[in-house]
Write a protein that holds these residues in place. Structure first.
Motif, PDB file in Angstrom:
ATOM      1  N   SER A 156       0.832  -1.200   0.000  1.00  0.00           N
ATOM      2  CA  SER A 156       0.000   0.000   0.000  1.00  0.00           C
ATOM      3  C   SER A 156       0.870   1.255   0.000  1.00  0.00           C
ATOM      4  CB  SER A 156      -0.916   0.002   1.231  1.00  0.00           C
ATOM      5  OG  SER A 156      -1.742   1.138   1.226  1.00  0.00           O
ATOM      6  N   THR A 159       4.922   3.201  -5.167  1.00  0.00           N
ATOM      7  CA  THR A 159       4.845   3.547  -6.586  1.00  0.00           C
ATOM      8  C   THR A 159       5.856   2.690  -7.327  1.00  0.00           C
ATOM      9  OG1 THR A 159       4.143   5.829  -6.184  1.00  0.00           O
ATOM     10  CG2 THR A 159       5.152   5.358  -8.306  1.00  0.00           C
ATOM     11  N   SER A 161       7.445   1.813 -11.049  1.00  0.00           N
ATOM     12  CA  SER A 161       7.634   2.182 -12.456  1.00  0.00           C
ATOM     13  C   SER A 161       8.092   0.950 -13.229  1.00  0.00           C
ATOM     14  CB  SER A 161       8.690   3.275 -12.595  1.00  0.00           C
ATOM     15  OG  SER A 161       8.240   4.493 -12.075  1.00  0.00           O
ATOM     16  N   GLN A 180      -1.900  -3.568  -8.309  1.00  0.00           N
ATOM     17  CA  GLN A 180      -3.054  -2.703  -8.075  1.00  0.00           C
ATOM     18  C   GLN A 180      -4.005  -3.304  -7.048  1.00  0.00           C
ATOM     19  OE1 GLN A 180      -4.614  -1.720 -12.011  1.00  0.00           O
ATOM     20  NE2 GLN A 180      -3.378   0.134 -12.045  1.00  0.00           N
ATOM     21  N   GLY A 183      -2.725  -2.566  -3.580  1.00  0.00           N
ATOM     22  CA  GLY A 183      -2.688  -1.176  -3.123  1.00  0.00           C
ATOM     23  C   GLY A 183      -1.535  -0.341  -3.622  1.00  0.00           C
ATOM     24  N   ALA A 184      -0.735  -0.875  -4.534  1.00  0.00           N
ATOM     25  CA  ALA A 184       0.381  -0.112  -5.092  1.00  0.00           C
ATOM     26  C   ALA A 184      -0.079   0.680  -6.310  1.00  0.00           C
ATOM     27  CB  ALA A 184       1.522  -1.049  -5.481  1.00  0.00           C
ATOM     28  N   ARG A 185       0.684   1.714  -6.640  1.00  0.00           N
ATOM     29  CA  ARG A 185       0.416   2.527  -7.835  1.00  0.00           C
ATOM     30  C   ARG A 185       1.429   2.142  -8.902  1.00  0.00           C
ATOM     31  NH1 ARG A 185       2.487   7.355  -9.979  1.00  0.00           N
ATOM     32  NH2 ARG A 185       0.994   8.518 -11.274  1.00  0.00           N
ATOM     33  N   VAL A 186       0.929   1.763 -10.077  1.00  0.00           N
ATOM     34  CA  VAL A 186       1.797   1.344 -11.179  1.00  0.00           C
ATOM     35  C   VAL A 186       1.810   2.422 -12.251  1.00  0.00           C
ATOM     36  CG1 VAL A 186       2.180  -0.397 -12.970  1.00  0.00           C
ATOM     37  CG2 VAL A 186       1.297  -1.090 -10.731  1.00  0.00           C
ATOM     38  N   GLN A 187       2.994   2.690 -12.788  1.00  0.00           N
ATOM     39  CA  GLN A 187       3.123   3.601 -13.920  1.00  0.00           C
ATOM     40  C   GLN A 187       4.095   3.003 -14.930  1.00  0.00           C
ATOM     41  OE1 GLN A 187       4.279   7.192 -11.881  1.00  0.00           O
ATOM     42  NE2 GLN A 187       6.438   6.638 -11.759  1.00  0.00           N
ATOM     43  N   HIS A 202      -5.440   1.607 -17.312  1.00  0.00           N
ATOM     44  CA  HIS A 202      -5.150   0.988 -16.008  1.00  0.00           C
ATOM     45  C   HIS A 202      -3.962   1.633 -15.304  1.00  0.00           C
ATOM     46  CE1 HIS A 202      -7.960  -2.243 -16.939  1.00  0.00           C
ATOM     47  NE2 HIS A 202      -7.390  -2.357 -18.126  1.00  0.00           N
ATOM     48  N   ALA A 203      -3.003   2.141 -16.084  1.00  0.00           N
ATOM     49  CA  ALA A 203      -1.813   2.773 -15.508  1.00  0.00           C
ATOM     50  C   ALA A 203      -1.296   3.815 -16.492  1.00  0.00           C
ATOM     51  CB  ALA A 203      -0.728   1.726 -15.230  1.00  0.00           C
ATOM     52  N   ALA A 214      10.154   6.742  -8.468  1.00  0.00           N
ATOM     53  CA  ALA A 214       9.364   5.665  -7.856  1.00  0.00           C
ATOM     54  C   ALA A 214      10.117   4.970  -6.722  1.00  0.00           C
ATOM     55  CB  ALA A 214       8.981   4.651  -8.923  1.00  0.00           C
TER      56      ALA A 214
END
Length: 303
Positions: A156, A159, A161, A180, A183-187, A202-203, A214
């Motif tokens: 959670s 980030t 990358s 996702q 709870g992580a943010r993907v880019q 989605h990202a 990141a």
């Protein structure tokens, strides 16, 4: 109906349809196996598993074989080049033949995407996806997750990358779906010709400068051979624009880690010194593949 549901639950075709709880259960069981001092714990004694690789592999195949043997299973390795597939036999008929001779589970790696799902519906043994075209590579993503969990404790707020050839990457897709849910943010970061536009909902796609900010920087192998019309004249030019150079790595946050699913091209997408740096978890990822695959094989063969 009960048998079909049980079989579906024991198979691992991808992470897109796996729940958060199921993912965490595999990670926790991997931690259990990772903590065992005994080299072999024969809980799968008298069970037979076949590794069916219709696409070349080194790390994944050996990692699965090590995991299976550590659990005491009898292991059969299938090579497409030495089989009836060379005589024109379909992949489906080959898998059904192996099922007919009495194997209890199959680990399968395929080049064409979508075939694995069809196979799973036609056989009555659990199947584990060891790489499905550019669709998914669930055990690679699971070992990536396990490595992140070892470093950060939780997902959670992280980030992540993912940089490189997103278009052809099954690793990027499996990591996206799983991260996702946790709870992580993907880019993503990629040249235009290596983007997968359908994943943009989605990202987000970000610049290399943004990607370097990141917590986790995951580099992907440059697959220039799969692009007939590339925007880069050379590997050196790719490195200049999208490679994790020593200079870029020096600017990462102190707590950040560097990942790569391997095989990697040193001094192309990642500098030689960066592979060996303190922030790199690349060889730890390889090591973590064994307990992850032990958990997955145990799940498949014992339920």
């Amino acid at each position: 109906m009960t048998t079909a549901i049980s079989l579906k639950e024991r198979s691992l075709l991808g992470l897109k349809d796996l729940s958060r709880d199921e993912i965490m259960s595999i990670l926790n069981r991997a931690a259990y196996w990772d903590s065992q001092s005994e080299k072999v714990v024969p809980i799968l004694n008298h069970k037979f598993v076949v590794n069916m690789f219709f696409e070349n592999s080194t790390r994944t195949r050996f990692s699965f074989e090590m995991a299976e043997k550590r659990l005491g299973a009898e292991v059969m390795n299938f090579a497409a080049a030495a089989s009836s597939v060379e005589k024109g036999e379909s992949i489906s008929d080959t898998v059904r033949t192996l099922e007919a001779v009495g194997v209890d589970a199959g680990v399968i790696r395929l080049n064409p995407a979508g075939v694995l799902q069809e196979l799973a519906e036609r056989v009555s043994i659990p199947l584990v996806n060891a790489g499905d075209g550019n669709n998914e590579h669930p055990t690679q993503a699971l070992l990536d997750l396990y490595t992140m969990k070892q470093v950060f404790g939780e997902f959670s707020g992280l980030t992540v990358s993912i940089i490189g050839d997103i278009k052809h990457s099954r690793v990027a897709r499996s990591n996206l779906w799983a991260l996702q849910k946790l709870g992580a943010r993907v880019q993503f970061c990629a040249p235009e010709t290596m983007m997968a536009p359908e994943l943009a909902v989605h990202a987000p796609y970000v610049s290399m400068e943004t990607a370097m900010k990141a917590d986790v920087v995951m580099m992907l192998r440059v697959q220039l051979e799969r692009h007939s019309e590339g925007v880069f004249k050379s590997k050196a030019e790719y490195r200049e624009h999208y490679g994790l150079t020593e200079e870029r790595a020096a600017g990462l946050a102190r707590h950040a880690i560097i990942m790569h699913p391997a095989p990697f091209n040193r001094n192309v997408e990642i500098d030689d010194a960066v592979v060996e740096s303190e922030k790199s978890t690349i060889f730890k990822q390889m090591s973590n593949g064994v307990p992850i695959r032990m958990a997955v094989i145990e799940r498949a063969m014992k339920g």
